[in-house]
Design a protein around this motif. Structure first.
Motif, PDB file in Angstrom:
ATOM      1  N   ASN A 169       5.548  -0.974  15.366  1.00 36.16           N
ATOM      2  CA  ASN A 169       6.718  -1.829  15.222  1.00 36.16           C
ATOM      3  C   ASN A 169       6.313  -3.282  14.998  1.00 36.16           C
ATOM      4  OD1 ASN A 169       9.666  -2.353  15.460  1.00 36.16           O
ATOM      5  ND2 ASN A 169       9.006  -3.491  17.271  1.00 36.16           N
ATOM      6  N   ALA A 172       5.001  -3.738  11.498  1.00 40.10           N
ATOM      7  CA  ALA A 172       6.104  -3.758  10.540  1.00 40.10           C
ATOM      8  C   ALA A 172       6.761  -5.133  10.504  1.00 40.10           C
ATOM      9  CB  ALA A 172       7.137  -2.687  10.907  1.00 40.10           C
ATOM     10  N   GLU A 173       6.965  -5.728  11.672  1.00 41.33           N
ATOM     11  CA  GLU A 173       7.585  -7.049  11.727  1.00 41.33           C
ATOM     12  C   GLU A 173       6.670  -8.103  11.106  1.00 41.33           C
ATOM     13  OE1 GLU A 173       8.603  -7.896  15.739  1.00 41.33           O
ATOM     14  OE2 GLU A 173      10.226  -6.406  15.823  1.00 41.33           O
ATOM     15  N   THR A 176       6.654  -7.539   7.357  1.00 47.49           N
ATOM     16  CA  THR A 176       8.007  -7.453   6.792  1.00 47.49           C
ATOM     17  C   THR A 176       8.173  -6.181   5.966  1.00 47.49           C
ATOM     18  OG1 THR A 176       7.822  -9.867   6.551  1.00 47.49           O
ATOM     19  CG2 THR A 176       9.836  -8.850   5.771  1.00 47.49           C
ATOM     20  N   ILE A 177       7.790  -5.064   6.555  1.00 48.82           N
ATOM     21  CA  ILE A 177       7.990  -3.756   5.947  1.00 48.82           C
ATOM     22  C   ILE A 177       8.583  -2.840   7.012  1.00 48.82           C
ATOM     23  CG2 ILE A 177       6.127  -4.022   4.273  1.00 48.82           C
ATOM     24  CD1 ILE A 177       4.331  -2.384   6.069  1.00 48.82           C
ATOM     25  N   THR A 178       8.971  -1.633   6.632  1.00 47.62           N
ATOM     26  CA  THR A 178       9.555  -0.711   7.592  1.00 47.62           C
ATOM     27  C   THR A 178       8.464  -0.057   8.442  1.00 47.62           C
ATOM     28  OG1 THR A 178       9.454   1.216   6.128  1.00 47.62           O
ATOM     29  CG2 THR A 178      11.406  -0.205   5.970  1.00 47.62           C
ATOM     30  N   GLU A 179       8.866   0.416   9.613  1.00 50.22           N
ATOM     31  CA  GLU A 179       7.921   1.120  10.481  1.00 50.22           C
ATOM     32  C   GLU A 179       7.469   2.425   9.820  1.00 50.22           C
ATOM     33  OE1 GLU A 179       7.576   2.346  15.212  1.00 50.22           O
ATOM     34  OE2 GLU A 179       9.285   1.194  14.460  1.00 50.22           O
ATOM     35  N   ARG A 180       8.369   3.029   9.042  1.00 54.42           N
ATOM     36  CA  ARG A 180       8.007   4.244   8.311  1.00 54.42           C
ATOM     37  C   ARG A 180       6.891   3.960   7.316  1.00 54.42           C
ATOM     38  NH1 ARG A 180      12.277   8.051   4.890  1.00 54.42           N
ATOM     39  NH2 ARG A 180      10.754   9.623   4.202  1.00 54.42           N
ATOM     40  N   ALA A 181       6.967   2.791   6.649  1.00 50.08           N
ATOM     41  CA  ALA A 181       5.923   2.412   5.694  1.00 50.08           C
ATOM     42  C   ALA A 181       4.598   2.187   6.408  1.00 50.08           C
ATOM     43  CB  ALA A 181       6.335   1.150   4.931  1.00 50.08           C
TER      44      ALA A 181
END
Length: 229
Positions: A169, A172-173, A176-181
């Motif tokens: 998490n 991702a922050e 600036t991408i999704t946690e899935r990515a």
């Protein structure tokens, strides 16, 4: 948390004691020299240790050697190592004994109270806390001698943040991408490093970091990051 600290600079040592006690921790022993460390750990059996790399009498690697010996004698003891400068050799030596519950910070991070306390909490929970500057220098050294051409730029970024101890998490922050990515990039790293899935994601996560730091062979039984890939 009950903590043993080792720092030869009296002013900094007392500052760390004050910082820890003001934040609800108990400093059960404060050492000023390398030979005092193991004796204090054996006597008090603390929940964690905060050790300077260079301690008397030689001011070379007394603290690092004490940390390595402590991990051999107390394998589950979380240890946060402090250093004035990036000591690449010392950092990789310490990580070679397993990454679970290990932190390595530059001393100027101690003045950043939240950062220091977060690192202490992270290692006490079985994670890792590597200073970004330590990671950057070690990775740069490894990249110069053995480029990892199969990793994409994004996978390289994700792996560097993993080495700092960030969760999926938090990565991702930061990027600036999704946690899935993030999970997708981590799986790509696992595949390109040839890490078998039967070890579990936590185990593979640590192996991936230590492979990149050049220490993969010494981590066979350690896991320790807080979020799976």
């Amino acid at each position: 948390m009950r903590i043993v600290i080792a720092e030869d600079n009296a002013l900094l040592r007392e500052g760390i004691v004050l910082l820890l006690t003001n934040n609800g921790h108990e400093v059960v022993a404060s050492c000023a020299a390398g030979p005092e460390v193991l004796a204090a750990l054996r006597k008090h059996r603390p929940d964690a240790a905060v050790l300077d790399v260079r301690l008397p009498p030689t001011f070379r690697d007394e603290g690092l050697r004490a940390a390595v010996e402590a991990r051999c004698e107390f394998p589950e003891l979380p240890i946060l190592v402090l250093s004035q400068y990036v000591e690449q050799t010392y950092a990789t030596q310490l990580l070679a004994h397993g990454a679970r519950g290990i932190g390595y910070l530059l001393k100027d991070r101690v003045g950043r109270v939240e950062h220091f306390l977060e690192a202490l909490d992270r290692i006490s929970s079985g994670g890792t806390a590597l200073d970004p500057e330590v990671v950057t220098q070690i990775l740069s050294q490894k990249a110069a001698s053995r480029p990892l051409e199969n990793l994409t730029p994004r996978e390289h970024e994700v792996l560097e943040l993993m080495a700092q101890g960030l969760t999926n998490n938090a990565i991702a922050e930061r990027l600036t991408i999704t946690e899935r990515a993030v999970s997708k990039h981590i799986r790509g790293v696992f595949d390109k490093f040839g890490l078998p899935p039967d070890g579990g994601n936590l185990h593979r996560r640590v192996l991936a970091v230590l492979t990149y730091l050049g220490n993969a062979g010494a981590t066979g039984k350690d896991g320790g990051q807080q979020a799976p890939g």
